[in-house]
Enzyme design. Structure first.
Site, PDB file in Angstrom:
ATOM      1  N   HIS A  12       0.819  -1.179  -0.007  1.00  0.00           N
ATOM      2  CA  HIS A  12       0.089  -0.019  -0.002  1.00  0.00           C
ATOM      3  C   HIS A  12       0.949   1.125   0.000  1.00  0.00           C
ATOM      4  O   HIS A  12       1.692   1.430   0.910  1.00  0.00           O
ATOM      5  CB  HIS A  12      -0.619   0.234   1.327  1.00  0.00           C
ATOM      6  CG  HIS A  12      -1.596  -1.164   1.622  1.00  0.00           C
ATOM      7  ND1 HIS A  12      -1.130  -2.467   1.991  1.00  0.00           N
ATOM      8  CD2 HIS A  12      -2.947  -1.568   1.328  1.00  0.00           C
ATOM      9  CE1 HIS A  12      -1.955  -3.141   2.360  1.00  0.00           C
ATOM     10  NE2 HIS A  12      -3.127  -2.865   1.920  1.00  0.00           N
TER      11      HIS A  12
ATOM     12  N   LYS B 200      -1.617  -7.915  -3.934  1.00  0.00           N
ATOM     13  CA  LYS B 200      -2.604  -6.678  -3.854  1.00  0.00           C
ATOM     14  C   LYS B 200      -1.693  -5.657  -3.776  1.00  0.00           C
ATOM     15  O   LYS B 200      -0.900  -5.479  -2.863  1.00  0.00           O
ATOM     16  CB  LYS B 200      -3.256  -7.041  -2.399  1.00  0.00           C
ATOM     17  CG  LYS B 200      -4.234  -5.974  -2.122  1.00  0.00           C
ATOM     18  CD  LYS B 200      -5.302  -6.084  -1.277  1.00  0.00           C
ATOM     19  CE  LYS B 200      -4.561  -6.178   0.184  1.00  0.00           C
ATOM     20  NZ  LYS B 200      -5.705  -6.544   1.630  1.00  0.00           N
TER      21      LYS B 200
HETATM   22  O1  LIG Z   1      -5.838  -3.625   1.952  1.00  0.00           O
HETATM   23  C1  LIG Z   1      -6.763  -3.471   2.122  1.00  0.00           C
HETATM   24  C2  LIG Z   1      -7.704  -2.458   1.408  1.00  0.00           C
HETATM   25  C3  LIG Z   1      -8.278  -1.349   2.251  1.00  0.00           C
HETATM   26  O2  LIG Z   1      -7.028  -0.832   2.532  1.00  0.00           O
HETATM   27  C4  LIG Z   1      -9.035  -0.552   1.686  1.00  0.00           C
HETATM   28  O3  LIG Z   1      -8.688   0.327   1.231  1.00  0.00           O
HETATM   29  O4  LIG Z   1     -10.403  -0.988   1.313  1.00  0.00           O
HETATM   30  C5  LIG Z   1      -8.733  -2.324   3.315  1.00  0.00           C
HETATM   31  C6  LIG Z   1      -7.905  -2.952   4.422  1.00  0.00           C
HETATM   32  O5  LIG Z   1      -8.679  -3.502   5.260  1.00  0.00           O
HETATM   33  C7  LIG Z   1      -7.619  -4.125   3.388  1.00  0.00           C
HETATM   34  O6  LIG Z   1      -6.845  -5.037   3.935  1.00  0.00           O
END
Ligand SMILES: O=C1C[C@@](O)(C(=O)O)C[C@@H](O)[C@@H]1O
EC number: 4.2.1.10
Length: 209
Positions: A109, A134
């Site tokens: 992320h 992801k």
């Molecule tokens: O990585 C993700 C996506 C997320 O960050 C979102 O933006 O919906 C929400 C998180 O809980 C999940 O692990």
């Protein structure tokens, strides 16, 4: 494509299931109660696949420990879940997790928008230790949205692509149409900015498809 209800309270489970979630994500970093008993409670109440996520503070969560501290929390829970979300910083524990027969979502992320070469490199790095990469990034323009959709459409599958933040949040409804395997939603309390409710996203996808 699967809709994931990301929850931080077992009381949200019934709402998530009745809304039609295909997967439940347990955000371990947002749960105050004992994690083992919480996950045992949820496992006993649903057959829906469970993703265990202990999100670091650097990547949008609350966990601040090192990789060994992360694994000490996650390890006792693995036998109750179907998938474990593993960030790059915790990748050293991926082989031990896989011995339990669960899948790994290898996640990354960042609030910025990488260029295509960077996206390809991130994907490759994630595939080196996970079953499903992801990548969640922050588009800053419509051109970035188009580039992210193109990356998703052209990427090897399965892949999960999401966005960070609530700017261009509509992209969350488009990414599944371009091949993203999971779409993360909430079931009453968002666990990240920009999430749609499970029911909202289901309606959006039904109308768009
Ligand atoms: O990585 C993700 C996506 C997320 O960050 C979102 O933006 O919906 C929400 C998180 O809980 C999940 O692990």
């Amino acid at each position: 494509m699967k809709i994931v209800a990301s929850i931080n309270d077992p009381d949200m489970l019934d709402l998530a299931v009745s809304a039609g979630a295909n997967f439940i994500e347990l955000r371990l970093d947002l749960i105050e109660d004992d994690l083992v008993s919480t996950i045992e409670l949820i496992r006993a109440r649903t057959v829906i696949p469970i993703i265990a996520t202990l999100r670091s503070r650097d990547e949008g969560g609350r966990f601040t420990g090192d990789a060994d501290a992360w694994f000490e929390i996650v390890d006792p829970l693995i036998r109750h879940v179907d998938i474990v979300d593993v960030e790059v910083r915790y990748r050293e524990h991926a082989p031990a997790i896989k011995t339990h027969g669960v899948q790994i979502i290898a996640s990354h992320h960042r609030p910025e928008m990488p260029d295509r070469l960077e996206l390809d490199a991130i994907e490759s790095d994630l595939r080196a230790f996970g079953d499903i990469p992801k990548i969640a990034v922050g588009p800053q323009s419509q051109a970035d949205v188009l580039a992210l959709l193109a990356f998703t459409a052209e990427a090897q599958k399965p892949i999960c692509v999401s966005i960070v933040g609530d700017k261009y949040r509509y992209t969350r409804a488009l990414l599944p149409l371009f091949g993203s395997e999971f779409a993360y939603c909430h079931a009453g309390t968002p666990t990240a900015k920009g999430q749609y409710h499970v029911e909202e996203l289901k309606q959006l996808l039904e109308m768009l498809q």
